[in-house]
Write a protein that holds these residues in place. Structure first.
Motif, short mmCIF file in Angstrom:
data_model
loop_
_atom_site.label_atom_id
_atom_site.label_comp_id
_atom_site.label_asym_id
_atom_site.label_seq_id
_atom_site.Cartn_x
_atom_site.Cartn_y
_atom_site.Cartn_z
N ILE A 12 0.84 -1.20 0.00
CA ILE A 12 0.00 0.00 0.00
C ILE A 12 0.87 1.25 0.00
O ILE A 12 0.60 2.21 -0.72
CB ILE A 12 -0.97 -0.01 1.21
CG1 ILE A 12 -2.04 -1.07 0.99
CG2 ILE A 12 -1.60 1.36 1.41
CD1 ILE A 12 -2.95 -1.28 2.19
N LEU A 15 2.20 2.19 -3.47
CA LEU A 15 1.28 2.61 -4.52
C LEU A 15 1.53 4.08 -4.87
O LEU A 15 1.83 4.89 -4.00
CB LEU A 15 -0.17 2.42 -4.08
CG LEU A 15 -0.67 0.99 -3.95
CD1 LEU A 15 -2.06 0.99 -3.34
CD2 LEU A 15 -0.68 0.30 -5.29
N SER A 16 1.39 4.41 -6.13
CA SER A 16 1.59 5.79 -6.58
C SER A 16 0.41 6.66 -6.18
O SER A 16 -0.74 6.26 -6.29
CB SER A 16 1.74 5.83 -8.10
OG SER A 16 2.84 5.06 -8.50
N CYS A 17 0.72 7.85 -5.74
CA CYS A 17 -0.32 8.83 -5.38
C CYS A 17 -0.68 9.67 -6.61
O CYS A 17 0.10 9.78 -7.55
CB CYS A 17 0.17 9.74 -4.27
SG CYS A 17 0.36 8.92 -2.70
N SER A 27 -9.08 5.52 -4.29
CA SER A 27 -7.74 5.84 -4.76
C SER A 27 -6.71 5.27 -3.80
O SER A 27 -7.03 4.81 -2.70
CB SER A 27 -7.57 7.36 -4.88
OG SER A 27 -7.61 7.95 -3.61
N SER A 28 -5.46 5.31 -4.20
CA SER A 28 -4.39 4.80 -3.35
C SER A 28 -4.26 5.62 -2.08
O SER A 28 -3.88 5.11 -1.03
CB SER A 28 -3.07 4.77 -4.12
OG SER A 28 -2.72 6.06 -4.56
N GLU A 29 -4.62 6.90 -2.14
CA GLU A 29 -4.56 7.75 -0.97
C GLU A 29 -5.53 7.27 0.12
O GLU A 29 -5.24 7.37 1.30
CB GLU A 29 -4.86 9.21 -1.32
CG GLU A 29 -3.76 9.90 -2.08
CD GLU A 29 -3.85 9.70 -3.58
OE1 GLU A 29 -4.73 8.94 -4.06
OE2 GLU A 29 -3.03 10.30 -4.29
N LYS A 32 -3.71 4.48 1.81
CA LYS A 32 -2.51 4.94 2.53
C LYS A 32 -2.85 5.62 3.84
O LYS A 32 -2.17 5.45 4.85
CB LYS A 32 -1.70 5.89 1.65
CG LYS A 32 -0.94 5.18 0.58
CD LYS A 32 -0.04 6.13 -0.16
CE LYS A 32 0.73 5.34 -1.20
NZ LYS A 32 1.86 6.07 -1.71
N ILE A 89 -8.48 -0.57 -7.33
CA ILE A 89 -7.28 -0.46 -6.48
C ILE A 89 -6.90 -1.82 -5.89
O ILE A 89 -5.71 -2.11 -5.70
CB ILE A 89 -7.49 0.60 -5.37
CG1 ILE A 89 -6.16 0.92 -4.68
CG2 ILE A 89 -8.50 0.14 -4.35
CD1 ILE A 89 -5.18 1.63 -5.54
N LYS A 92 -4.85 -3.71 -8.33
CA LYS A 92 -3.47 -3.19 -8.32
C LYS A 92 -2.69 -3.80 -7.16
O LYS A 92 -1.52 -4.11 -7.30
CB LYS A 92 -3.48 -1.67 -8.22
CG LYS A 92 -4.03 -1.00 -9.46
CD LYS A 92 -4.08 0.50 -9.28
CE LYS A 92 -4.74 1.16 -10.46
NZ LYS A 92 -4.85 2.61 -10.29
N LEU A 93 -3.33 -3.95 -6.01
CA LEU A 93 -2.67 -4.59 -4.87
C LEU A 93 -2.30 -6.03 -5.17
O LEU A 93 -1.23 -6.50 -4.80
CB LEU A 93 -3.57 -4.55 -3.63
CG LEU A 93 -3.71 -3.23 -2.90
CD1 LEU A 93 -4.74 -3.36 -1.79
CD2 LEU A 93 -2.38 -2.79 -2.34
#
Length: 96
Positions: A12, A15-17, A27-29, A32, A89, A92-93
């Motif tokens: 996590i 992951l790109s923000c 979103s990844s945010e 995070k 997301i 993506k994980l």
């Protein structure tokens, strides 16, 4: 395959923000800043996916968005676009 919450938290954190979310609008945010307790829930989800060998159909749906390559060229030319795939997301994980 045993997955730990710290491994999930590391993924996590990597992951790109600033990326656009998929259809789930997460979103990844979100992941995070959710904290360590969410990592435990994600471990349960990822472990069940690997144990059962099944991924829910809703996670497999992606959105393809055309992005203009060069704004100073003809925007009507189909070769002036490149596709971007917006995935869920959690997919993506799983890819890490």
């Amino acid at each position: 395959m045993i997955i730990s919450a710290s491994e999930v938290q590391d993924v996590i954190n990597n992951l790109s923000c600033g990326k656009s979310p998929g259809l789930d609008r997460i979103s990844s945010e979100h992941l995070k800043f959710a904290g360590y307790k969410l990592s435990i829930l994600v471990v349960l989800f990822v472990s069940s996916v690997f144990m059962r060998g099944f991924l829910p159909q809703a996670l497999l749906v992606s959105v393809i968005v055309p992005i203009i390559k060069y704004r100073n060229k003809n925007i009507g030319d189909k070769n002036n676009y490149r596709p971007i795939c917006l995935s869920n997301i959690f997919v993506k994980l799983l890819n890490y």
